[in-house]
Design a protein around this motif. Structure first.
Motif, PDB file in Angstrom:
ATOM      1  N   ALA A 164       2.714  17.821  91.701  1.00 26.80           N
ATOM      2  CA  ALA A 164       1.778  16.812  92.200  1.00 26.80           C
ATOM      3  C   ALA A 164       0.356  17.380  92.217  1.00 26.80           C
ATOM      4  N   ARG A 165       0.233  18.589  92.723  1.00 24.10           N
ATOM      5  CA  ARG A 165      -1.089  19.208  92.805  1.00 24.10           C
ATOM      6  C   ARG A 165      -1.692  19.373  91.412  1.00 24.10           C
ATOM      7  N   ARG A 215      -2.347  14.535  92.086  1.00 21.56           N
ATOM      8  CA  ARG A 215      -1.798  13.538  93.003  1.00 21.56           C
ATOM      9  C   ARG A 215      -1.688  14.134  94.404  1.00 21.56           C
ATOM     10  N   PRO A 217       3.681  14.295  97.854  1.00 22.07           N
ATOM     11  CA  PRO A 217       4.566  13.204  98.287  1.00 22.07           C
ATOM     12  C   PRO A 217       4.859  13.299  99.782  1.00 22.07           C
ATOM     13  N   ALA A 229      -1.143  17.605  88.905  1.00 26.31           N
ATOM     14  CA  ALA A 229      -1.502  16.300  88.355  1.00 26.31           C
ATOM     15  C   ALA A 229      -2.613  15.623  89.150  1.00 26.31           C
TER      16      ALA A 229
END
Lengths: 379, 379, 379, 379
Positions: free
Chosen positions: A335-336, A340, A343, A338
């Motif tokens: 996520a990091r 984003r 979650p 990307a």
């Protein structure tokens, strides 16, 4: 079609003979989310190379500084590093990799001293890289279940938190590699049992209840002659809302193995969990029959199935719990990378937990110096 | 310096949604002894490719015949294949890979019919490739401990073997993928519960005691309306030396999960083991206090430490037990490839165990047809 | 004001050294419903007198015939008699007291032979005196709870009944007084373990489920050289409604103590109870968490509190369970004496249970003689 | 011929609705060593008479002073009295009967205040009558076993004593008779949970280890709004030899029942006992498998068989443990009456234990007033 690409992982420490290094390797491998490609597994070049070869690690380094630089410079360099060294190296190693923007997965306690911890916290806050602290017990599914139940009010207002962590392996003087550095203040830090397993017990209670004790009173002992750090601690805890608790850690209790146990009681219900049977959570509403809540079984809170690999009755254990932490770390890293946000279902221990653990150790020592008087945990 | 080189592994079956495929993948990965590189994970090309991608498998095949040929032809082709299909495909898949000299690790029961089993046995005996049957429960450390204790005479002359395996997931009619093929004679073979879990229970008792019952009497039931295969079996066993036993398997016992349990009694001592707590083996010499023997703990038979990854008190479970089987398979494969005899400490189930399991199923059916009269197990 | 008046009790058998005699005395005394005033505790006058003196029994007889006559003739003579002799005396003793209108509380099995049992049944049916058979396990509160839950349909339609009773005290040849008569067909009857503990297991399953198996198949063994009666039995059971079951009894299973265990499964839920923890009944509705139902705890069926003396968490056990039987016998006797019908909440085993137990023994022997073929239980 | 003659017993308190009165009556009756003949069971004449009639007690008194005088004056008057009143009456009742030379069996805590306790101690020391305090848990066979093992050095030098006693019945405000007086300082004394169950836990640890803590630190809570006495206590303990311990008592822990638990660890071995399974004592020598020591089973210390009525596997529990205390009291009384010294095998709690319990309560309150600082237990 979702293509699976494992995260490139490095490791510092965890050479041959170190139990926890192999645990990290298995945990990283378990769900195929990481591939271990580089390592500085030992403090001597020869042992490091031999350990790397045995573990199937392609790139072996003699020195973690060099490793951090070299890997950061490679296009296919590691994306994350696991730190499995004795405590006193957590800080310099984490610093070196964070400085290169490499995500860190670090063993507990976070650092050997509170001062180092604060410095590391500063560094981490200023870095894009993630810092994950392997309080692995908090990744057991039934611990997450307990946390979810408390969060949604199943226990009502919390009153009591009883946590203990008893082992027996230091009942007698030991010359094992594991025992040796843990008994040396220069490498372990100022905490013995309170640092090694007390931080786990403290974090587990904190994690499940969502509450941090304001004040604690600690009575530390070193029962084995010649031992320089505590091998047993009796701790009282007081919370801001009036809740109270006890924490007992020992490494000199013959017949116990790795006896982490948590019990939480509120004005509506109680919960009990023991590491010996980690897949069972006992839940009793006041005035109703006790329920046996099983990993992935009936009553499991939504979203927890992702922490299970096999149905109830097919025991998962320590390595799977550790693996859950790595699986969440992988999610967080992806996520990091990307850009984003992390979650919401992740519950990864990190810098703050590390600092709290160091404050816990520090508070134990301060209280002990005052004949076990109550002291503030976060002064 | 010992350089670690994983075995190149392929997989047939075990696509998305199949529990056991993922179990095989984790078990193969756990100790880093295998690398999964090729697969024919599903019967349709699209699903196979998607499943392979998700599992991080480089080479996906639409068809296992093609896979066997192609992989055998590659210099870097797979050395071993794991078969995780429904039962009726075990035979053709195993045959295809054995024919190419590729080692086979196959789920149980070995084949869908006894005839296929006998043909496969012929093929396997004529092949240099190994055939390993994943009776994973026999690879639990405390099951090996039990076996070692019986072999060295700790129980004296054996008298009683009580084994049971109870589940509840088929208590009601189920349309799950797992339930569907298991309930279809064309895919599962003639045994329902007796094939799916009865063969495990039979093999476990056989493995631990070293004895095979000569005659059994079986009362089979299909409790759920419309079910075509047995969902419960009550079996009596008689051994050549006069020992007797009982075997109960059920998939309709609400409240049980995966309740495999073995108890063995001799004229000197008794042993009890339950899958719910797989790391504990109870041992009682007649007239002495019961002892709690723990995985990797005091009293562990020599040579069993290799089946443990972490100290006692750090629960290992189902996946680690399964992993032990894969670890032993890796040892066996490397020995075979090097032209060395298989190491004596290995205890891998294979063709003979598979045949015995099929004979057990067959004997259950024959006995049932005669109102549960005693029949020979190996006619 | 309700004035408490204990029932005047006598005892035949149960002299010094007999375990069960003392059990009956304690059970009778426990709730103060009986006062033991007369006895023929041993077959020799001297031992009888010494045993009576030690037990604080006022009137000691040398002979049970004389005792029956003399007590019946006294205005303050006994109202009930407890029979604690070896099996072969149950019949003549019971006959003697029933003939005098004295209520009988008799140990199991009811008589040494089925023929005696039938004759006793005739006598009992023709008498105003009550006949109570001490199947004490059926008086445990959580057994009554199980029975109530099944009766009200909590388990749905019953499918499976698994009962076992394992001991180890006859693992080797024994010359104890208890072992001696139990091993002698002339005193024990034709059943060894099946008579001594098999009848308990059979009755318990029957009592809880309300179902009697129609047909059984039994494989009996005498493992200890020289033993004339069975010391182990493996039994299959079939019920009229299609339910099936297994019964295992053994007295040669080292490490077991008095391991009576019952599990019942229906199409909606399952129940498990083990004598080792007699105050816990496990109940699981299919698809819901297991519940731990505790004696006198939440969920207790109405009317069962009368079988408890102390709150849950204050363990009651064997003697209290036995005491429950005596307490119900007292209620029954007082009702009969007052010409009232027996209270509906009583669940006392009696003549019919005794006959069924004898038929069970007989069926086991008949089946065994036919190589464990299924036979009718009540021919 | 040894003629059995029960001791004539009276009772004060324990009228209808009082749980503990019935417990004393059953315990006294269990082994037929006492006959209950007189009582002042309630504070009102009518209720006292009704309760006495129901309990089958011949002589009912309206007032305990009158009872003491009248019974002492009768040639067939009571020899001993059981005191089952609320705490504040223990002192005057005990004083009245001791003054008449009647032996006293008294519930705990000994008195409502430490001052009363000291005065009673003076009286008792000056009397020929015995004073027995019903710390019943110390009469469980496996507690005696633990004590014997520690006394003979099986654990080596003691280091740790962990004791807890958790209940849940006061989780919410309660208006029951039992709860009411326990919550009233005028009747219960200054201790809530620490008096009611804390004294049990303290005495149990003291009894088994033979050690009395020198200093304790106590954190008391009253969680339920409006409650005037403590319902939870967390206590640290320090012993003269350097051993340490923890004591936790709670009456607000939902899901616990009567959870008394004791764990003791030395430098050679550890012991664990829990009231939930009172017949099992876990014993582990450092580096050896855990042993399950069962009441009356293999390994039982010599002389303990007299505390068992039935073989292992036939559960004995709370009432039998309480009965052991009464049986020992009977032995002691008969010895005292005969002018013999008390038999060495007796281990009856008495005045000194009572004083220590009161000092424990007092020390808890003193420590609590000083923010849980360590204080001397016996100032």
């Amino acid at each position: 079609m979702r293509q699976h690409v494992p995260i490139r992982l490095g490791m510092v420490g965890g050479g041959a003979g170190a139990m926890i290094g192999n645990v990290h390797r298995i945990a990283a491998r378990l769900d195929n989310r990481f591939r271990l490609l580089a390592g500085a597994l030992s403090s001597t070049a020869e042992k490091a190379a031999a350990s790397a070869a045995e573990a199937g690690i392609a790139r072996s380094y003699d020195d973690f500084h060099e490793m951090a630089r070299a890997e950061a410079a490679r296009p296919d360099g590691i994306e994350a590093v696991a730190i499995c060294t004795p405590n006193h190296l957590h800080f310099p190693v984490a610093r070196a990799f964070l400085a290169q923007g490499i995500h860190v997965i670090c063993d507990k306690p976070m650092t050997a001293t509170l001062e180092q911890g604060r410095e590391l916290a500063e560094l981490a806050r200023g870095s894009d890289a993630l810092f994950v602290l392997t309080h692995n017990y908090s990744a057991y599914p039934q611990i997450r279940q307990a946390r979810a139940m408390i969060a949604r009010g199943d226990l009502g207002r919390l009153r009591l938190v009883q946590v203990e962590y008893a082992q027996d392996w230091l009942t007698e003087e030991s010359r094992s590699k594991q025992a040796e550095w843990r008994g040396d203040p220069a490498r372990a830090g100022a905490g013995g049992a309170i640092g090694d397993i007390g931080t786990h017990a403290f974090q587990l209670a904190r994690f499940v209840t969502g509450m941090r004790p304001e004040r604690i009173a600690a009575d530390l002992s070193s029962f084995v002659p010649g031992r320089r750090l505590d091998d047993n601690a009796h701790v009282l805890m007081r919370y801001a809302n009036g809740a109270k608790g006890m924490l007992w850690v020992s490494q000199v209790a013959p017949g116990t193995e790795n006896g982490l146990k948590l019990r939480v009681y509120g004005d509506k219900a109680g919960l009990e969990w023991a590491h010996e049977t980690p897949e069972t959570l006992w839940f009793t509403r006041f005035g109703q029959p006790a329920q046996k809540l099983r990993r992935a079984g009936p009553g499991t809170a939504s979203g927890l199935d992702r922490l299970s690999r096999v149905p109830p009755g097919h025991p998962e254990g320590y390595l799977e719990g550790f693996g859950n932490l790595y699986a969440e770390a992988a999610e967080a890293i992806r996520a990091r990378q990307a850009g984003r946000p992390l979650p919401g279902h992740l519950a990864l221990p990190g810098i703050e937990d590390g600092l709290e653990g160091l404050c816990f150790i520090d508070a134990c020592l301060r209280s002990h110096a005052r004949d076990a008087a109550f002291v503030e945990v976060m002064p």
